[in-house]
Design an enzyme around this catalytic site. Structure first.
Site, PDB file in Angstrom:
ATOM      1  CB  SER A 107      15.290 -19.958  56.632  1.00 23.34           C
ATOM      2  OG  SER A 107      13.984 -20.341  56.278  1.00 23.34           O
ATOM      3  CG  HIS A 127      15.462 -23.243  59.644  1.00 20.74           C
ATOM      4  ND1 HIS A 127      15.484 -23.734  60.938  1.00 20.74           N
ATOM      5  CD2 HIS A 127      14.234 -22.710  59.470  1.00 20.74           C
ATOM      6  CE1 HIS A 127      14.316 -23.492  61.518  1.00 20.74           C
ATOM      7  NE2 HIS A 127      13.536 -22.874  60.636  1.00 20.74           N
ATOM      8  CG  ASP A 143      10.808 -22.177  58.134  1.00 21.74           C
ATOM      9  OD1 ASP A 143      10.887 -22.525  59.327  1.00 21.74           O
ATOM     10  OD2 ASP A 143      11.419 -21.200  57.667  1.00 21.74           O
ATOM     11  CG  MET A 163       5.125 -22.914  57.074  1.00 24.80           C
ATOM     12  SD  MET A 163       5.051 -21.162  56.605  1.00 24.80           S
ATOM     13  CE  MET A 163       6.715 -20.625  57.052  1.00 24.80           C
ATOM     14  CG  HIS A 222      10.345 -24.586  62.458  1.00 27.08           C
ATOM     15  ND1 HIS A 222      10.339 -23.209  62.351  1.00 27.08           N
ATOM     16  CD2 HIS A 222       9.473 -24.892  63.449  1.00 27.08           C
ATOM     17  CE1 HIS A 222       9.489 -22.716  63.239  1.00 27.08           C
ATOM     18  NE2 HIS A 222       8.950 -23.712  63.907  1.00 27.08           N
ATOM     19  CG  MET A 234       6.263 -23.485  61.893  1.00 32.29           C
ATOM     20  SD  MET A 234       6.639 -21.855  61.206  1.00 32.29           S
ATOM     21  CE  MET A 234       7.830 -22.343  59.958  1.00 32.29           C
ATOM     22  CG  MET A 270       8.535 -19.404  66.325  1.00 35.33           C
ATOM     23  SD  MET A 270       9.519 -19.623  64.812  1.00 35.33           S
ATOM     24  CE  MET A 270       8.825 -18.353  63.743  1.00 35.33           C
ATOM     25  N   GLY A 303      10.137 -12.359  56.071  1.00 34.97           N
ATOM     26  CA  GLY A 303      10.209 -10.923  55.869  1.00 34.97           C
ATOM     27  C   GLY A 303       9.553 -10.065  56.931  1.00 34.97           C
ATOM     28  CG  ASP A 338      12.890 -19.026  62.233  1.00 34.80           C
ATOM     29  OD1 ASP A 338      13.119 -18.094  61.438  1.00 34.80           O
ATOM     30  OD2 ASP A 338      12.304 -20.070  61.898  1.00 34.80           O
ATOM     31  N   GLY A 339      13.267 -15.518  62.839  1.00 37.92           N
ATOM     32  CA  GLY A 339      12.314 -14.493  62.437  1.00 37.92           C
ATOM     33  C   GLY A 339      12.866 -13.090  62.534  1.00 37.92           C
TER      34      GLY A 339
END
Length: 223
Positions: free
Chosen positions: A7, A32, A34, A36, A65, A67, A136, A144, A174-175
């Site tokens: 990611s 990946h 993200d 947002m 992804h 979000m 998720m 983090g 993911d996460g």
């Protein structure tokens, strides 16, 4: 065997091309990205221009992804920018089936994500028509965070649901992924491991990528 999706949320944007080249050469299967919007999740990150830029330098499929709120308004733009997989959130889609069909009409693979507290049952009616389901394992918005243990059961539930319905979708997690949680997630049935800080914040991106790829490849799944 599972796939590895580094990611770029945790990458150094000033060295992005170099770092993407490193993960490409050391086991990454997807990149990946993200996206947002500061509304659906409390953070702002990348848009279609970043996807287009990464597409120009990477040979790997781009796992985008979203979000964001109202993702259907932007699906075609991200597809045109070079996304290979576009994942929307079940919680963000008023008409989820319509969003899935729009992604497919744009010649991308369609994914659906659910947040940690969303039950797996919310996906029962669409599991047969999507290409990827993203669990998720942290509350979305920031890198983090610590892995939420109960999400392992959600991976198992999705795996069982897919088997019952003879669905071929990939299960992505993911996460909070590190060496230990990657092992646990793959053992639970995950097919794709997303890792950010566990790769890009390590002293050696090359070694970290190879380590997680080894876990993804060599772990025997126990559902």
């Amino acid at each position: 065997m599972a796939y590895l999706a580094p990611s770029i949320l945790s990458a150094d944007v000033l060295q992005l091309q170099k770092q993407i080249e490193i993960v490409e050469q050391n086991g990454a299967d997807f990149i990946h990205i993200d996206v947002m919007d500061g509304h659906f999740v409390p953070n702002l990150t990348f848009g279609p221009f970043m996807v287009k830029a990464i597409n120009s330098i990477s040979k790997l499929p781009l796992d985008v992804h979203l979000m964001i709120s109202n993702p259907e308004q932007y699906i075609s733009e991200f597809a045109a920018s070079g996304a290979s997989i576009i994942t929307v959130h079940q919680e963000a889609c008023v008409h989820l089936d319509r969003s899935i069909q729009l992604i497919k009409q744009c010649n991308c693979r369609a994914g659906v994500a659910i947040n940690p507290a969303t039950p797996v049952s919310a996906l029962e009616v669409i599991v047969e028509i999507v290409d990827l389901i993203l669990i998720m394992s942290v509350n979305p918005g920031f890198g983090g965070q610590k892995f939420i243990p109960y999400t392992l059961n959600k991976i198992r539930e999705i795996k069982d649901m897919a088997l019952v319905k003879n669905a071929s979708c990939l299960i992505e997690v993911d996460g909070g992924i590190n060496e230990q949680t990657a092992l646990e997630a793959v053992n639970a049935g995950a097919d794709v491991i997303v890792a950010g800080q566990a790769i890009f914040k390590q002293d050696s991106i090359k070694s970290a990528c190879r380590l997680l790829k080894g876990i993804a490849q060599n772990t025997a799944k126990v559902v």
